[in-house]
Design a protein around this motif. Sequence first.
Motif, mmCIF file in Angstrom:
data_model
loop_
_atom_site.group_PDB
_atom_site.id
_atom_site.type_symbol
_atom_site.label_atom_id
_atom_site.label_comp_id
_atom_site.label_asym_id
_atom_site.label_seq_id
_atom_site.Cartn_x
_atom_site.Cartn_y
_atom_site.Cartn_z
ATOM 1 N N SER A 15 0.826 -1.209 0.000
ATOM 2 C CA SER A 15 0.000 0.000 0.000
ATOM 3 C C SER A 15 0.860 1.259 0.000
ATOM 4 C CB SER A 15 -0.902 -0.002 1.231
ATOM 5 O OG SER A 15 -1.317 1.311 1.544
ATOM 6 N N ASP A 18 0.080 3.529 3.031
ATOM 7 C CA ASP A 18 0.696 3.053 4.266
ATOM 8 C C ASP A 18 2.196 3.363 4.265
ATOM 9 O OD1 ASP A 18 -1.654 2.192 5.283
ATOM 10 O OD2 ASP A 18 -1.206 0.031 5.302
ATOM 11 N N ASN A 71 -0.309 -9.522 3.939
ATOM 12 C CA ASN A 71 -1.126 -9.646 2.728
ATOM 13 C C ASN A 71 -0.467 -8.913 1.575
ATOM 14 O OD1 ASN A 71 -2.878 -11.073 4.242
ATOM 15 N ND2 ASN A 71 -4.363 -9.430 4.499
ATOM 16 N N THR A 100 -2.349 -5.615 9.321
ATOM 17 C CA THR A 100 -3.652 -5.260 9.883
ATOM 18 C C THR A 100 -4.256 -6.440 10.641
ATOM 19 O OG1 THR A 100 -3.966 -3.956 7.898
ATOM 20 C CG2 THR A 100 -5.898 -4.299 9.249
ATOM 21 N N SER A 101 -3.845 -7.659 10.229
ATOM 22 C CA SER A 101 -4.534 -8.855 10.728
ATOM 23 C C SER A 101 -4.264 -9.104 12.209
ATOM 24 C CB SER A 101 -4.089 -10.077 9.926
ATOM 25 O OG SER A 101 -4.591 -11.238 10.538
ATOM 26 N N ASN A 103 -5.801 -11.754 13.407
ATOM 27 C CA ASN A 103 -6.257 -13.150 13.459
ATOM 28 C C ASN A 103 -5.275 -13.998 14.269
ATOM 29 O OD1 ASN A 103 -7.102 -15.729 12.937
ATOM 30 N ND2 ASN A 103 -7.502 -15.357 10.763
ATOM 31 N N PRO A 122 -2.484 -0.148 13.537
ATOM 32 C CA PRO A 122 -3.750 0.439 13.981
ATOM 33 C C PRO A 122 -4.228 1.470 12.960
ATOM 34 C CG PRO A 122 -1.920 1.305 15.271
ATOM 35 C CD PRO A 122 -1.326 0.482 14.153
ATOM 36 N N VAL A 123 -5.531 1.739 12.999
ATOM 37 C CA VAL A 123 -6.055 2.790 12.122
ATOM 38 C C VAL A 123 -5.698 4.171 12.694
ATOM 39 C CG1 VAL A 123 -8.193 3.898 11.351
ATOM 40 C CG2 VAL A 123 -7.905 1.427 11.107
ATOM 41 N N ASP B 516 -15.160 -16.956 8.246
ATOM 42 C CA ASP B 516 -14.114 -16.555 9.163
ATOM 43 C C ASP B 516 -12.980 -15.868 8.398
ATOM 44 O OD1 ASP B 516 -12.996 -16.416 11.642
ATOM 45 O OD2 ASP B 516 -11.857 -18.276 11.393
ATOM 46 N N TYR B 520 -11.834 -11.859 8.230
ATOM 47 C CA TYR B 520 -10.475 -11.315 8.415
ATOM 48 C C TYR B 520 -10.013 -10.567 7.198
ATOM 49 C CZ TYR B 520 -9.689 -13.502 12.865
ATOM 50 O OH TYR B 520 -9.751 -13.824 14.178
ATOM 51 N N SER B 523 -11.905 -7.421 6.862
ATOM 52 C CA SER B 523 -11.526 -6.401 7.835
ATOM 53 C C SER B 523 -10.160 -5.814 7.464
ATOM 54 C CB SER B 523 -11.500 -6.981 9.241
ATOM 55 O OG SER B 523 -10.416 -7.847 9.381
ATOM 56 N N HIS B 524 -9.286 -6.685 6.963
ATOM 57 C CA HIS B 524 -7.976 -6.196 6.553
ATOM 58 C C HIS B 524 -8.111 -5.236 5.386
ATOM 59 C CE1 HIS B 524 -4.274 -6.304 4.186
ATOM 60 N NE2 HIS B 524 -3.671 -6.373 5.359
ATOM 61 N N ASP B 525 -8.848 -5.710 4.372
ATOM 62 C CA ASP B 525 -8.961 -4.898 3.161
ATOM 63 C C ASP B 525 -9.730 -3.609 3.408
ATOM 64 O OD1 ASP B 525 -7.583 -6.879 2.047
ATOM 65 O OD2 ASP B 525 -9.192 -7.673 0.782
ATOM 66 N N LYS B 527 -9.784 -2.047 6.317
ATOM 67 C CA LYS B 527 -9.044 -1.159 7.224
ATOM 68 C C LYS B 527 -7.933 -0.396 6.519
ATOM 69 C CE LYS B 527 -9.726 -2.934 11.834
ATOM 70 N NZ LYS B 527 -9.047 -3.408 13.032
ATOM 71 N N GLU B 528 -7.423 -1.025 5.454
ATOM 72 C CA GLU B 528 -6.294 -0.373 4.793
ATOM 73 C C GLU B 528 -6.683 1.004 4.242
ATOM 74 O OE1 GLU B 528 -3.837 -1.173 0.931
ATOM 75 O OE2 GLU B 528 -3.737 -2.900 2.276
ATOM 76 N N LEU B 530 -9.175 2.721 5.085
ATOM 77 C CA LEU B 530 -9.654 3.486 6.240
ATOM 78 C C LEU B 530 -8.466 4.159 6.931
ATOM 79 C CD1 LEU B 530 -12.376 3.895 7.627
ATOM 80 C CD2 LEU B 530 -11.783 2.041 9.169
ATOM 81 N N ARG B 531 -7.411 3.352 7.067
ATOM 82 C CA ARG B 531 -6.197 3.892 7.689
ATOM 83 C C ARG B 531 -5.655 5.041 6.855
ATOM 84 N NH1 ARG B 531 -4.123 -0.964 8.775
ATOM 85 N NH2 ARG B 531 -3.026 -0.926 6.793
ATOM 86 N N ARG B 564 -12.602 6.314 12.943
ATOM 87 C CA ARG B 564 -12.479 5.577 14.210
ATOM 88 C C ARG B 564 -13.722 4.717 14.445
ATOM 89 N NH1 ARG B 564 -10.210 10.336 16.942
ATOM 90 N NH2 ARG B 564 -7.957 10.078 16.948
ATOM 91 N N GLU B 567 -13.806 1.818 12.214
ATOM 92 C CA GLU B 567 -12.860 0.786 12.642
ATOM 93 C C GLU B 567 -13.465 -0.050 13.782
ATOM 94 O OE1 GLU B 567 -8.331 0.011 14.106
ATOM 95 O OE2 GLU B 567 -9.428 1.759 14.883
ATOM 96 N N LEU B 574 -15.772 -8.494 13.397
ATOM 97 C CA LEU B 574 -14.750 -9.523 13.394
ATOM 98 C C LEU B 574 -14.843 -10.367 14.670
ATOM 99 C CD1 LEU B 574 -12.446 -10.376 11.635
ATOM 100 C CD2 LEU B 574 -10.978 -8.749 12.806
ATOM 101 N N ARG B 578 -15.842 -14.268 15.108
ATOM 102 C CA ARG B 578 -14.876 -15.161 15.725
ATOM 103 C C ARG B 578 -15.497 -15.939 16.887
ATOM 104 N NH1 ARG B 578 -9.706 -12.191 17.637
ATOM 105 N NH2 ARG B 578 -10.219 -10.823 15.909
#
Lengths: 152, 754
Positions: A15, A18, A71, A100-101, A103, A122-123, B516, B520, B523-525, B527-528, B530-531, B564, B567, B574, B578
């Motif tokens: 990214s 990032d 990833n 980010t994970s 898991n 973290p975000v 599951d 994940y 949430s990863h994709d 959040k990126e 979003l970050r 925020r 997130e 998530l 889980r």
Amino acid sequence: MATKQCEPLLIAEDSDEDFEVLQLLMQQMEVQNPIYRCTNGDKVLDFLYQEGDYGNQDSLPRPSVILLDLNLPGTDGRDVLEQLKQDRNLREIPIVVFTTSSNPKDIEFCYQKGANGYLIKPVDSNELEKTVQAFVEYWLEVNIPPISNSAQ
Amino acid sequence: MSHDRKLIYFSRSIQPHGILLVLSHPELKILQVSVNTQAHLGIPHQNLLGQTLDTLLEDSQIQAINKCLSKDFSGINPSKILIRTPKGDRSFNVLLHRTTNVIVLELEPVVPQTQENFFSISALLKGAIAQLQQVSSTSEFLQLVTQEVRNLTGFDRVMVYQFDFQGAGKVIAEAKQDHLPSYLDLHYPATDIPEPVREAYKRGMSRFIPDLSAQAIELVPPKNLVTQQPLDFSLAVLRSVDPCCVEYHQNIGVAAIMVISLVKGQTLWGLISCHHQTPKFVPYEIREACELLAQFVVSELTNKVDREELDYIVKLRSLQSDFIESISQADNLKQALVNPAPRLLDLVNAQGAAVCLEDEITLVGLTPTVEQVRDLIDWADTQVSNPLFHTNLLPKLYPETLAFKDVASGLLLLQISKVRRCYILWFRPEVLQTVNWAGNPNGSTTVKADGTITLSPRKSFEQWQETVQFTSLPWKACELEQALDLRNAIVGIVLNKADELAQINQELERSNQELDSFAYAASHDLKEPLRGIHNFSTLLLRGYESVLDDVGKSRLQTLIRLTRRMESLIDVLLKFSRLGQAELHFVPTDINLIVNRVLEDLRISRQDFQAQIRIPRPLPVVNCDPVLISEVFTNLLSNALKYNNKAEQWIEIGYLGEEGTGDWVLGTGKSQKVNQQSSQFPITFYVKDNGIGIRERHLDIIFRLFKRLHEQHLYGGGTGAGLTITKKIIERHGGRIWVESTVDVGSTFYFSLA
């Protein structure tokens, strides 16, 4: 405490945003280490084995620490980790997973395969700043990298 | 009446309407003779004894007899002969049979044709058969048989008896003079027909007694001089009458009888029985016609009964295939079995049934009570080793069932699974409950001075009733097959369902895993970017402070706030996904410690913590996953803190008395540890507050994911997932959560852990 300038840092991060923020943060923290970036897993391997795009570059430095996103396009970060840690020559390079994970399976997997650290992205920018700060202080300032690096 | 009357068949006498000669073979010397030859032939019996047969018959007749004897014949073969007697020419019907070592020759005078026989007998017979061929149902057919026999013979009463599997008889058709009482539906015990007579009937013998009160005629000498044995009379048509038989019939005003057997295959299916109130001679030809008719009746009956049996089996089969199809498609096996009710009963022709699935008993039709059925199953468990048990004498096997013999003398028990206690029971009532006897013979029974009881059909009926007490109709082979087929079908269906379930579970597991990893990955994709939005907004705020006006800055801050929030929504999602996957780690957990730790954390994290905490008695130790149960208390307590606008806020944490009532004893101060395993009831905890409460219409939806009741800026705005997660954790523990609430008074959240 100043960073060890000669110690190159390899960042595997697909990214751009990032990476840009990471760079900014490191600039603010006055990190002097040369930073190399690979945008996918194959490039990380090529860089370390000096193949592909990196085949004709002379004397690519051996990174003293790798900051690895999990990833990644192409060869996944998990596979990169597994391959490097199975390589007798390269396994000693510390690899810090930066992802980010959250898991638990990923966390367990990475440590099983020999990851030297696991940081979650973290975000929140303040949180991110703290995380990057901790990384820089530990891995680039305090930690003594493997000897083979300095031997080169 | 069951005393042994075998001696009768070694009787020394015959009925007077004919002559009997016993001849040696092959000489045909007269060894024994009935003493009535004078009356029929005009020859004293002494003149015949010791002579050969040619003193009585001509050569051609003797040759005919020899020819007959040379054939292998077992039965009786009538032929007409003319005998020249001192009284002139007389016509006789000759009946010839062979016993162990002698020939028995019976001569019955031919009655001159009367007006009655104007039509030839064969024409009458043809007419009767033509009539009978028109009828399809067995009962109508037999009814017509009695009428036709009555037409042929002129008897007052003609009945058809049918024997059941135990040898008891039942009058199933009757034609009679109107003024006579009906014997239809009367039952007789097997003992009414002595075994030797039954044997004779089985061999196709018929019986004709024109005058029950006639004097019996002796044979001389009484014993066969060669064998020193009385004659075996079992095949003699002229055999004299058993006194019991005489008495029996005289009691009901019968003076003459004729009985023709109906032999189907090798079994005695029944009898055609004729009564007359006065002595009645039926010419041999007509009796013969009746015997022929009886043979026709048997062959037709075989067809009809076979067809009816076949129809019945076909009916059962089609019923069963519909039944099985419908239960195989049903979600609820029990419902499918008992609805519609008649189907289960018709399957094996029962009047009642009980379906027991995992100890839950459902009754259909006429049955014992649930408790009685339960006892019956317990008893059967100790008795029965194979999946199908059947009896039509249940009270005799298991006397406790006497109490409900009326509905359950017959039991067919199908064991589908002993382990899971799945059974189907079918019941049949006591036969006596289903027998109605409308007729009531006038001849009432009387007890004589010596205590012997007068014999009559009524008495027989009563005796029969005694023999069939506690007995139901027997279960037919095809009915048992039906039950077994049903069992196999149910087992198959259950197995199929289990397979389906396993498959569904597998798919579920796979889709859960996919979900599951999807959660994940998503949430990863998510959040990126979003970050990215968050960080770049932050960079703008920091780096371009001088350029941006206040509106711009506040909008960027909003942007940051929204990232925020997003997130935290992704995190919650998530976490929720889980929860379904996570393995629970059950350990005995002191809930006091959990609650105290949660309260401590809340005091630190929430500056507005001002509620008074009440714990009326020490909380128990329960087996649970402490991390997840901490989360439950965190969610419930932080809600209780959040949604409270009272000046004096309080929260009470406790558990209900083990009786599950709302009354609980105030704590004694001593820590009382309740071991959940030993407790009969799951412990129900509660968290009670005096907060804002929840409207009744919202009580269900508060547990829905992301469902919020209040605007974001009120009450500290959560994600709307806390209660969803709480509920899921409790369900993963095998418990449940529910809430009682009054608006403006407060809410109480209850939850149990199984």
